[in-house]
Design a protein around this motif. Structure first.
Motif, PDB file in Angstrom:
ATOM      1  N   ARG A 126       0.836  -1.210   0.000  1.00 19.81           N
ATOM      2  CA  ARG A 126       0.000   0.000   0.000  1.00 19.81           C
ATOM      3  C   ARG A 126       0.866   1.254   0.000  1.00 19.81           C
ATOM      4  NH1 ARG A 126      -5.307   1.586   3.738  1.00 19.81           N
ATOM      5  NH2 ARG A 126      -6.367   2.618   1.990  1.00 19.81           N
ATOM      6  N   ASN A 127       0.620   2.134  -0.968  1.00 20.24           N
ATOM      7  CA  ASN A 127       1.309   3.433  -1.045  1.00 20.24           C
ATOM      8  C   ASN A 127       2.826   3.281  -0.899  1.00 20.24           C
ATOM      9  OD1 ASN A 127      -1.115   5.058  -1.292  1.00 20.24           O
ATOM     10  ND2 ASN A 127      -1.507   4.576   0.863  1.00 20.24           N
ATOM     11  N   LEU A 187      -1.306   7.357   6.116  1.00 19.19           N
ATOM     12  CA  LEU A 187      -1.922   8.646   6.424  1.00 19.19           C
ATOM     13  C   LEU A 187      -3.365   8.713   5.926  1.00 19.19           C
ATOM     14  CD1 LEU A 187       0.552  11.602   5.647  1.00 19.19           C
ATOM     15  CD2 LEU A 187      -0.604  11.123   7.805  1.00 19.19           C
ATOM     16  N   ASP A 188      -4.209   9.409   6.681  1.00 18.27           N
ATOM     17  CA  ASP A 188      -5.568   9.696   6.223  1.00 18.27           C
ATOM     18  C   ASP A 188      -5.465  10.585   4.986  1.00 18.27           C
ATOM     19  OD1 ASP A 188      -8.134  10.738   5.789  1.00 18.27           O
ATOM     20  OD2 ASP A 188      -8.615  10.714   7.923  1.00 18.27           O
ATOM     21  N   PRO A 189      -6.038  10.174   3.853  1.00 22.99           N
ATOM     22  CA  PRO A 189      -5.935  10.988   2.633  1.00 22.99           C
ATOM     23  C   PRO A 189      -6.450  12.417   2.801  1.00 22.99           C
ATOM     24  CG  PRO A 189      -6.826   8.827   2.132  1.00 22.99           C
ATOM     25  CD  PRO A 189      -6.783   8.930   3.627  1.00 22.99           C
ATOM     26  N   ARG A 190      -7.311  12.643   3.810  1.00 22.14           N
ATOM     27  CA  ARG A 190      -7.858  13.991   4.025  1.00 22.14           C
ATOM     28  C   ARG A 190      -6.918  14.877   4.832  1.00 22.14           C
ATOM     29  NH1 ARG A 190     -13.156  11.510   6.701  1.00 22.14           N
ATOM     30  NH2 ARG A 190     -11.407  10.377   7.647  1.00 22.14           N
ATOM     31  N   TRP A 243      -6.965   2.160  -3.668  1.00 29.53           N
ATOM     32  CA  TRP A 243      -6.263   1.561  -2.537  1.00 29.53           C
ATOM     33  C   TRP A 243      -4.934   2.272  -2.269  1.00 29.53           C
ATOM     34  CZ3 TRP A 243      -6.843  -0.986   1.680  1.00 29.53           C
ATOM     35  CH2 TRP A 243      -5.789  -1.689   2.261  1.00 29.53           C
ATOM     36  N   ASN A 244      -4.315   2.781  -3.308  1.00 23.63           N
ATOM     37  CA  ASN A 244      -3.040   3.494  -3.197  1.00 23.63           C
ATOM     38  C   ASN A 244      -3.243   4.986  -3.431  1.00 23.63           C
ATOM     39  OD1 ASN A 244      -0.835   1.185  -3.078  1.00 23.63           O
ATOM     40  ND2 ASN A 244      -2.352   0.541  -4.586  1.00 23.63           N
ATOM     41  N   VAL A 245      -4.199   5.551  -2.741  1.00 27.75           N
ATOM     42  CA  VAL A 245      -4.632   6.926  -3.027  1.00 27.75           C
ATOM     43  C   VAL A 245      -3.536   7.959  -2.749  1.00 27.75           C
ATOM     44  CG1 VAL A 245      -5.698   7.208  -0.730  1.00 27.75           C
ATOM     45  CG2 VAL A 245      -6.477   8.612  -2.668  1.00 27.75           C
ATOM     46  N   LEU A 246      -2.689   7.728  -1.752  1.00 29.42           N
ATOM     47  CA  LEU A 246      -1.613   8.686  -1.477  1.00 29.42           C
ATOM     48  C   LEU A 246      -0.617   8.705  -2.633  1.00 29.42           C
ATOM     49  CD1 LEU A 246      -0.862   7.984   2.308  1.00 29.42           C
ATOM     50  CD2 LEU A 246      -2.587   9.477   1.297  1.00 29.42           C
ATOM     51  N   ASP A 247      -0.267   7.532  -3.101  1.00 26.00           N
ATOM     52  CA  ASP A 247       0.621   7.442  -4.264  1.00 26.00           C
ATOM     53  C   ASP A 247      -0.042   8.055  -5.503  1.00 26.00           C
ATOM     54  OD1 ASP A 247       2.557   6.226  -2.778  1.00 26.00           O
ATOM     55  OD2 ASP A 247       2.473   4.287  -3.802  1.00 26.00           O
ATOM     56  N   ALA A 248      -1.358   7.872  -5.620  1.00 27.85           N
ATOM     57  CA  ALA A 248      -2.070   8.424  -6.772  1.00 27.85           C
ATOM     58  C   ALA A 248      -2.001   9.948  -6.773  1.00 27.85           C
ATOM     59  CB  ALA A 248      -3.518   7.953  -6.770  1.00 27.85           C
ATOM     60  N   GLN A 279      -0.583  16.741   1.230  1.00 28.64           N
ATOM     61  CA  GLN A 279      -0.139  17.752   0.271  1.00 28.64           C
ATOM     62  C   GLN A 279       1.179  18.389   0.713  1.00 28.64           C
ATOM     63  OE1 GLN A 279      -1.221  18.134  -2.608  1.00 28.64           O
ATOM     64  NE2 GLN A 279      -0.271  20.044  -3.306  1.00 28.64           N
ATOM     65  N   GLU A 280       1.361  18.558   2.004  1.00 30.35           N
ATOM     66  CA  GLU A 280       2.628  19.113   2.503  1.00 30.35           C
ATOM     67  C   GLU A 280       3.800  18.221   2.111  1.00 30.35           C
ATOM     68  OE1 GLU A 280       2.092  19.496   6.694  1.00 30.35           O
ATOM     69  OE2 GLU A 280       0.521  21.023   6.511  1.00 30.35           O
ATOM     70  N   HIS A 281       3.615  16.916   2.226  1.00 30.76           N
ATOM     71  CA  HIS A 281       4.683  15.980   1.863  1.00 30.76           C
ATOM     72  C   HIS A 281       4.967  16.044   0.363  1.00 30.76           C
ATOM     73  CE1 HIS A 281       4.769  14.610   5.859  1.00 30.76           C
ATOM     74  NE2 HIS A 281       3.892  13.630   5.795  1.00 30.76           N
TER      75      HIS A 281
END
Length: 433
Positions: A225-226, A238-241, A310-315, A246-248
């Motif tokens: 995952r991510n 991390l929670d996507p919200r 499922w990989n929303v942070l990477d997306a 965005q800071e990262h």
């Protein structure tokens, strides 16, 4: 004379003891070859430890290269000086092994100093990178190139290279990356693999009910995952919200001079060549560590959507840098990019005809030279490699071999002590894993 039954029990007892000892040995070896369970907290270099402090003439050279100015000698035809201080944050399953080979060749050709791991081919991944993990590290030491797998820790890496070093990394469409990572690493994520036992299509089953099969606390769970977010040193859960996401992403943009895209690898290499003021011959490549193509596409449109979600942070990370990549191409010039990509492909094709027996990658079983055998995932022989032509002219013989040499063998050629990796391979070969 002891009765036969007693002998049998003694023999069984000895077998159990030997089996327990052998299992303990394998677990100990695995703990060295494969990462710690919960690598969440970085182990940093003590405060006040000297960072890289290049000699004055080296500082001037670095500054000139970073600013694109032309020193009195050693400059390229374009008027800039080739940059030799490079940090490559090597992400997983992103064609990073191919880029690694390019960096190995450039560093070897110019006698540059690599920061290499000791004992294995990564910096104790997935633990955070720390300077003490570098083979032969001494406080204040400077290195030209850092490029092996790590979990990124900017301050630790920053302290090993000159101020003008170029930071680069490579990303890939997260759904495609997940599919590749799932098949390559899935078997070393035991909590997930055990729950998927008996499923004919493990990937589809996982993506349709990921929360049923995924344990974020399980061994090696980060692979599923991510993975890009994780490799870059951030919390992949991390929670996507959260505003931290965005800071990262913006922090990655500030720290890295170029983010390449696996799907546009040739265009990425043209931009890299421009950034580093290198020549075309410096970025020639053959695709390394590629997996055998499946008989049918593994990701349907539905599974692609599920893998992306499922990989929303990477997306989110990928969308951001996909957009910035094409802005960079626009600034470079679309027509100029087409010309340079065409030139790179022609040069690669020429090297393919010169170097590769049969002209294409082959299954591991068909590779004749053990020195060209790529590392394989547990339980499979899915990674392709190449056969070197028997008769190659003196002009190209060395370059051909280097371009075809897999990561592990190249590291050993460069003098890296890989005793853990080699021992783990010997055990795997013996057990036919």
């Amino acid at each position: 004379m002891p009765p036969p039954q007693k002998k049998r029990w003694e023999s069984m007892a000895k077998g159990l003891v030997l089996g327990a000892l052998f299992t303990s040995f394998l677990l100990l070896l695995y703990s060295y070859a494969v990462p710690p369970l919960h690598p969440d907290l970085p182990s940093t270099t003590p405060e006040g430890t000297p960072s890289c402090s290049p000699a004055p003439d080296e500082s001037e050279t670095t500054a000139a290269a970073a600013n694109g100015s032309s020193p009195a000698n050693g400059s390229s035809p374009g008027g800039c000086r080739p940059r030799r201080d490079i940090v490559f944050m090597k992400t997983h399953k992103t064609a990073s092994s191919t880029l690694l080979n390019i960096l190995f060749r450039f560093g070897q050709k110019h006698g540059l100093k690599f920061a290499f791991p000791s004992g294995r081919n990564d910096f104790a991944y997935p633990a955070f990178f720390a300077r003490r993990l570098v083979q032969g590290y001494r406080p204040g030491a400077c290195f030209n190139i850092i490029c092996n797998h790590m979990r990124f820790h900017y301050d630790e890496v920053r302290g090993l290279v000159a101020p003008g070093a170029a930071f680069i990394t490579v990303l890939r469409d997260p759904a495609r990356l997940f599919e590749s990572s799932f098949h390559y690493f899935g078997s070393v994520v035991p909590s997930t693999w055990r729950r998927l036992r008996g499923r004919a299509d493990k990937l589809a089953a996982f993506l349709r009910e990921p929360d049923r099969y995924y344990d974020p606390r399980g061994l090696n769970a980060h692979y599923l995952r991510n993975l890009l977010f994780f490799d870059l040193g951030y919390d992949s859960g991390l929670d996507p919200r959260s505003p931290r996401v965005q800071e990262h992403i913006l922090e990655v943009e500030r720290r890295f001079h170029l983010v390449l895209l696996q799907e546009y690898f040739d265009e990425s290499l043209v931009l890299l060549k421009e950034l580093l003021c290198w020549q075309l011959e410096d970025v020639l490549y053959f695709r390394l560590n590629a997996r055998r193509a499946p008989a049918a596409p593994r990701l349907s449109a539905e599974l692609y959507r599920r893998a992306t979600a499922w990989n929303v942070l990477d997306a989110r990370l990928y969308r951001h840098f996909n957009a910035s990549f094409w802005r960079r191409v626009d600034a470079f010039g679309r027509e100029r990019m087409r010309r340079e990509v065409a030139a790179l492909r022609r040069a690669n094709e020429r090297m393919r005809r010169i170097c590769i027996d049969g002209g294409r990658a082959v299954d591991a079983a068909a590779i004749r030279d053990a020195a060209l055998q790529p590392w394989q995932p547990l339980g499979a022989k899915s990674i392709l490699g190449y056969n070197l032509k028997q008769s190659i002219g003196r002009r190209h013989a060395q370059l051909c071999r280097r371009m075809l040499t897999p990561e592990i063998q190249y590291l050993m050629d460069l003098g890296v002590n890989l005793w853990v990796t080699r021992l783990w391979k010997a055990v795997r070969d013996f057990l036919q894993w």
